[in-house]
Design a protein around this motif. Structure first.
Motif, PDB file in Angstrom:
ATOM      1  N   GLY A 124      43.813  26.443  30.326  1.00 22.29           N
ATOM      2  CA  GLY A 124      42.748  27.421  30.499  1.00 22.29           C
ATOM      3  C   GLY A 124      42.800  28.116  31.844  1.00 22.29           C
ATOM      4  N   ALA A 125      43.247  27.400  32.870  1.00 22.21           N
ATOM      5  CA  ALA A 125      43.363  28.008  34.194  1.00 22.21           C
ATOM      6  C   ALA A 125      44.366  29.153  34.186  1.00 22.21           C
ATOM      7  CB  ALA A 125      43.766  26.949  35.214  1.00 22.21           C
ATOM      8  N   ARG A 126      45.438  29.010  33.420  1.00 20.53           N
ATOM      9  CA  ARG A 126      46.420  30.100  33.323  1.00 20.53           C
ATOM     10  C   ARG A 126      45.844  31.296  32.580  1.00 20.53           C
ATOM     11  NH1 ARG A 126      49.890  25.594  32.459  1.00 20.53           N
ATOM     12  NH2 ARG A 126      49.671  25.830  30.192  1.00 20.53           N
ATOM     13  N   VAL A 127      45.060  31.035  31.531  1.00 20.12           N
ATOM     14  CA  VAL A 127      44.481  32.132  30.743  1.00 20.12           C
ATOM     15  C   VAL A 127      43.470  32.925  31.561  1.00 20.12           C
ATOM     16  CG1 VAL A 127      43.073  32.669  28.716  1.00 20.12           C
ATOM     17  CG2 VAL A 127      44.871  30.927  28.560  1.00 20.12           C
ATOM     18  N   TYR A 128      42.650  32.210  32.344  1.00 21.84           N
ATOM     19  CA  TYR A 128      41.588  32.861  33.121  1.00 21.84           C
ATOM     20  C   TYR A 128      42.009  33.090  34.575  1.00 21.84           C
ATOM     21  CZ  TYR A 128      38.265  32.244  29.312  1.00 21.84           C
ATOM     22  OH  TYR A 128      37.614  32.320  28.107  1.00 21.84           O
ATOM     23  N   ALA A 129      43.287  33.123  34.846  1.00 23.61           N
ATOM     24  CA  ALA A 129      43.773  33.341  36.213  1.00 23.61           C
ATOM     25  C   ALA A 129      43.260  34.667  36.754  1.00 23.61           C
ATOM     26  CB  ALA A 129      45.300  33.315  36.237  1.00 23.61           C
ATOM     27  N   GLY A 130      42.725  34.634  37.974  1.00 24.87           N
ATOM     28  CA  GLY A 130      42.204  35.841  38.605  1.00 24.87           C
ATOM     29  C   GLY A 130      40.778  36.171  38.234  1.00 24.87           C
ATOM     30  N   THR A 131      40.214  35.475  37.228  1.00 26.29           N
ATOM     31  CA  THR A 131      38.824  35.697  36.831  1.00 26.29           C
ATOM     32  C   THR A 131      37.900  34.854  37.704  1.00 26.29           C
ATOM     33  OG1 THR A 131      39.532  36.057  34.536  1.00 26.29           O
ATOM     34  CG2 THR A 131      37.201  35.599  34.910  1.00 26.29           C
ATOM     35  N   THR A 132      36.768  35.406  38.082  1.00 24.06           N
ATOM     36  CA  THR A 132      35.795  34.644  38.861  1.00 24.06           C
ATOM     37  C   THR A 132      34.985  33.748  37.929  1.00 24.06           C
ATOM     38  OG1 THR A 132      35.617  36.411  40.495  1.00 24.06           O
ATOM     39  CG2 THR A 132      33.859  34.772  40.460  1.00 24.06           C
ATOM     40  N   VAL A 133      35.025  32.440  38.196  1.00 26.45           N
ATOM     41  CA  VAL A 133      34.360  31.439  37.361  1.00 26.45           C
ATOM     42  C   VAL A 133      33.464  30.578  38.249  1.00 26.45           C
ATOM     43  CG1 VAL A 133      34.721  29.447  35.825  1.00 26.45           C
ATOM     44  CG2 VAL A 133      36.275  31.408  35.711  1.00 26.45           C
ATOM     45  N   ASP A 158      42.967  22.483  42.709  1.00 30.85           N
ATOM     46  CA  ASP A 158      43.282  23.046  44.014  1.00 30.85           C
ATOM     47  C   ASP A 158      44.734  23.490  44.138  1.00 30.85           C
ATOM     48  OD1 ASP A 158      42.742  23.639  46.809  1.00 30.85           O
ATOM     49  OD2 ASP A 158      43.911  21.857  47.269  1.00 30.85           O
ATOM     50  N   ARG A 159      45.666  22.715  43.569  1.00 31.48           N
ATOM     51  CA  ARG A 159      47.093  23.027  43.722  1.00 31.48           C
ATOM     52  C   ARG A 159      47.706  23.643  42.467  1.00 31.48           C
ATOM     53  NH1 ARG A 159      49.666  18.106  47.379  1.00 31.48           N
ATOM     54  NH2 ARG A 159      48.057  18.155  49.026  1.00 31.48           N
ATOM     55  N   VAL A 160      46.875  23.995  41.503  1.00 32.99           N
ATOM     56  CA  VAL A 160      47.368  24.612  40.273  1.00 32.99           C
ATOM     57  C   VAL A 160      47.420  26.121  40.466  1.00 32.99           C
ATOM     58  CG1 VAL A 160      46.891  25.002  37.828  1.00 32.99           C
ATOM     59  CG2 VAL A 160      46.479  22.746  38.835  1.00 32.99           C
ATOM     60  N   ARG A 161      48.546  26.705  40.159  1.00 30.47           N
ATOM     61  CA  ARG A 161      48.721  28.153  40.221  1.00 30.47           C
ATOM     62  C   ARG A 161      49.458  28.624  38.973  1.00 30.47           C
ATOM     63  NH1 ARG A 161      45.771  27.013  43.600  1.00 30.47           N
ATOM     64  NH2 ARG A 161      45.590  27.744  45.761  1.00 30.47           N
ATOM     65  N   PRO A 162      48.988  29.734  38.339  1.00 35.17           N
ATOM     66  CA  PRO A 162      47.790  30.509  38.687  1.00 35.17           C
ATOM     67  C   PRO A 162      46.535  29.810  38.184  1.00 35.17           C
ATOM     68  CG  PRO A 162      48.809  31.433  36.744  1.00 35.17           C
ATOM     69  CD  PRO A 162      49.726  30.319  37.193  1.00 35.17           C
ATOM     70  N   ARG A 163      45.399  30.247  38.715  1.00 33.07           N
ATOM     71  CA  ARG A 163      44.117  29.646  38.344  1.00 33.07           C
ATOM     72  C   ARG A 163      42.998  30.651  38.592  1.00 33.07           C
ATOM     73  NH1 ARG A 163      41.401  25.931  42.972  1.00 33.07           N
ATOM     74  NH2 ARG A 163      41.178  27.587  44.504  1.00 33.07           N
ATOM     75  N   GLU A 172      30.502  36.660  34.547  1.00 36.74           N
ATOM     76  CA  GLU A 172      30.406  36.160  33.178  1.00 36.74           C
ATOM     77  C   GLU A 172      30.145  34.666  33.207  1.00 36.74           C
ATOM     78  OE1 GLU A 172      30.390  37.908  30.471  1.00 36.74           O
ATOM     79  OE2 GLU A 172      30.848  39.833  31.413  1.00 36.74           O
ATOM     80  N   PRO A 173      29.341  34.157  32.241  1.00 35.03           N
ATOM     81  CA  PRO A 173      29.020  32.725  32.221  1.00 35.03           C
ATOM     82  C   PRO A 173      30.105  31.907  31.527  1.00 35.03           C
ATOM     83  CG  PRO A 173      27.802  33.843  30.495  1.00 35.03           C
ATOM     84  CD  PRO A 173      28.579  34.917  31.228  1.00 35.03           C
ATOM     85  N   ILE A 174      31.194  31.670  32.233  1.00 35.46           N
ATOM     86  CA  ILE A 174      32.306  30.885  31.687  1.00 35.46           C
ATOM     87  C   ILE A 174      32.172  29.448  32.177  1.00 35.46           C
ATOM     88  CG2 ILE A 174      34.818  30.642  31.617  1.00 35.46           C
ATOM     89  CD1 ILE A 174      34.964  33.670  32.185  1.00 35.46           C
ATOM     90  N   GLY A 180      37.750  19.919  28.417  1.00 36.95           N
ATOM     91  CA  GLY A 180      38.570  20.638  29.380  1.00 36.95           C
ATOM     92  C   GLY A 180      38.886  22.069  29.016  1.00 36.95           C
ATOM     93  N   ARG A 181      38.270  22.600  27.959  1.00 36.97           N
ATOM     94  CA  ARG A 181      38.551  23.969  27.523  1.00 36.97           C
ATOM     95  C   ARG A 181      37.585  24.955  28.188  1.00 36.97           C
ATOM     96  NH1 ARG A 181      37.835  23.595  21.256  1.00 36.97           N
ATOM     97  NH2 ARG A 181      35.943  22.577  22.067  1.00 36.97           N
ATOM     98  N   PHE A 182      38.114  26.102  28.609  1.00 35.56           N
ATOM     99  CA  PHE A 182      37.292  27.178  29.141  1.00 35.56           C
ATOM    100  C   PHE A 182      36.645  27.923  27.972  1.00 35.56           C
ATOM    101  CE2 PHE A 182      39.891  26.262  32.739  1.00 35.56           C
ATOM    102  CZ  PHE A 182      39.161  26.671  33.855  1.00 35.56           C
ATOM    103  N   LEU A 183      35.301  28.070  28.022  1.00 31.76           N
ATOM    104  CA  LEU A 183      34.564  28.701  26.931  1.00 31.76           C
ATOM    105  C   LEU A 183      33.515  29.663  27.485  1.00 31.76           C
ATOM    106  CD1 LEU A 183      33.794  25.587  24.672  1.00 31.76           C
ATOM    107  CD2 LEU A 183      35.598  27.278  24.330  1.00 31.76           C
ATOM    108  N   PRO A 184      33.166  30.700  26.706  1.00 30.73           N
ATOM    109  CA  PRO A 184      32.016  31.529  27.085  1.00 30.73           C
ATOM    110  C   PRO A 184      30.743  30.693  27.016  1.00 30.73           C
ATOM    111  CG  PRO A 184      33.380  32.614  25.432  1.00 30.73           C
ATOM    112  CD  PRO A 184      33.856  31.200  25.512  1.00 30.73           C
ATOM    113  N   GLY A 185      29.814  30.947  27.934  1.00 30.46           N
ATOM    114  CA  GLY A 185      28.592  30.153  27.970  1.00 30.46           C
ATOM    115  C   GLY A 185      27.348  31.011  28.009  1.00 30.46           C
TER     116      GLY A 185
END
Length: 295
Positions: A124-133, A158-163, A172-174, A180-185
């Protein structure tokens, strides 16, 4: 000598526990936390070694009557005849109980969800890379709340890239669910920011004095999320905090009507807001204050 050795051993163990407990209790307790927090066992694993040494000293110390000390003759006593079998029994019992607890723990640890959780989190960190969460806490089964702030998403990834970019605010309420899945909230409505007294604006937030964005009732202390619906005269920054107690959060705003989701920990009857950017005027209308849950 034996009595003195036993006294010193147990006294040293007790003193070590008190001395090690005092700074932890002083630094980890507060009016807003449970008294159980500084008593968490993770702070005292070294005490087991000290207690074992003290116990060994007490167990091996022997009482020698004064008459036998003069003659240097020590006949076998009934207690000494039973000492060896008792020591063997205690040792066997300790080994058996330790083995049973180890096997049971290994079975429970085998079903630990951490591996799946982290795999989903990295994906999920790769999918939402660059998004403010929002910088939320990981699931309590993965890491206890007592580990704060290391249990935050920003620390785990902290050491995962991209994230994603983890902040105390997000457009957005993510959220991250228990797997461990990123979901809309969405934000639940525990309390609400009221519509405000100014027609067509609600609450006016400017640089001159703090404005209290009132709730319909008191909000108890927790890590709350606010859905901030606003209309800003331009780009800038405002500060937000709970009016009772809590940490101040600085958030950016953009010109025009927008919605921002802000994490504001604390308690009170409303939010205290003030513009930081000179000349900035922000109108804030009603919005829910509560917990971030899956949509």
């Amino acid at each position: 000598m034996a009595v003195a050795a036993r006294t010193v051993g147990m006294g040293a163990a007790a003193a070590y526990f008190v001395v090690s407990l005092a700074p932890v209790y002083w630094l980890r307790s507060s009016a807003l936390s449970s008294l159980l927090l500084p008593l968490s066992l993770r702070y005292f694993p070294d005490f087991a070694a000290v207690l074992a040494l003290a116990g060994g000293l007490v167990a091996t110390a022997r009482v020698v009557p004064p008459a036998q000390r003069v003659r240097r003759v020590r006949p076998a006593l009934a207690a000494e005849r039973f000492a060896a079998p008792l020591a063997v029994a205690v040792t066997v019992g300790f080994v058996v109980s330790g083995s049973v607890s180890t096997v049971r723990f290994a079975h429970i640890w085998h079903a630990n969800p951490t591996a799946t959780y982290l795999a989903n989190l990295r994906a999920g960190a790769r999918v939402y890379a660059g998004t403010t969460v929002l910088d939320d806490e990981v699931d309590g089964r993965i890491m206890s709340k007592l580990a704060y702030p290391d249990n935050r998403l920003s620390a785990v990834l902290d050491r995962v890239r991209p994230r994603p970019d983890f902040e105390e605010y997000a457009p957005e309420p993510i959220l991250v669910d228990p797997s461990g899945r990123f979901l809309p909230g969405r934000v639940t409505r525990v309390r609400s920011v009221q519509p405000g007294p100014i027609a067509g604006c609600g609450f006016r937030v400017d640089e001159y004095r703090p404005t209290v964005l009132s709730y319909e009732g008191r909000l108890n202390f927790w890590d709350w999320v606010v859905q901030l619906n606003y209309l800003a005269s331009g780009a800038g920054r405002i500060s937000i905090t709970q009016d009772g107690i809590g940490q101040t959060v600085t958030v950016p705003v953009q010109r025009g009507p927008h919605t921002l989701y802000v994490r504001v920990a604390g308690a009170g009857y409303g939010l205290r807001a003030q513009a930081i950017t000179p000349g900035l005027i922000v109108c804030v209308s009603g919005g829910p204050v509560g917990l971030l849950v899956p949509r």
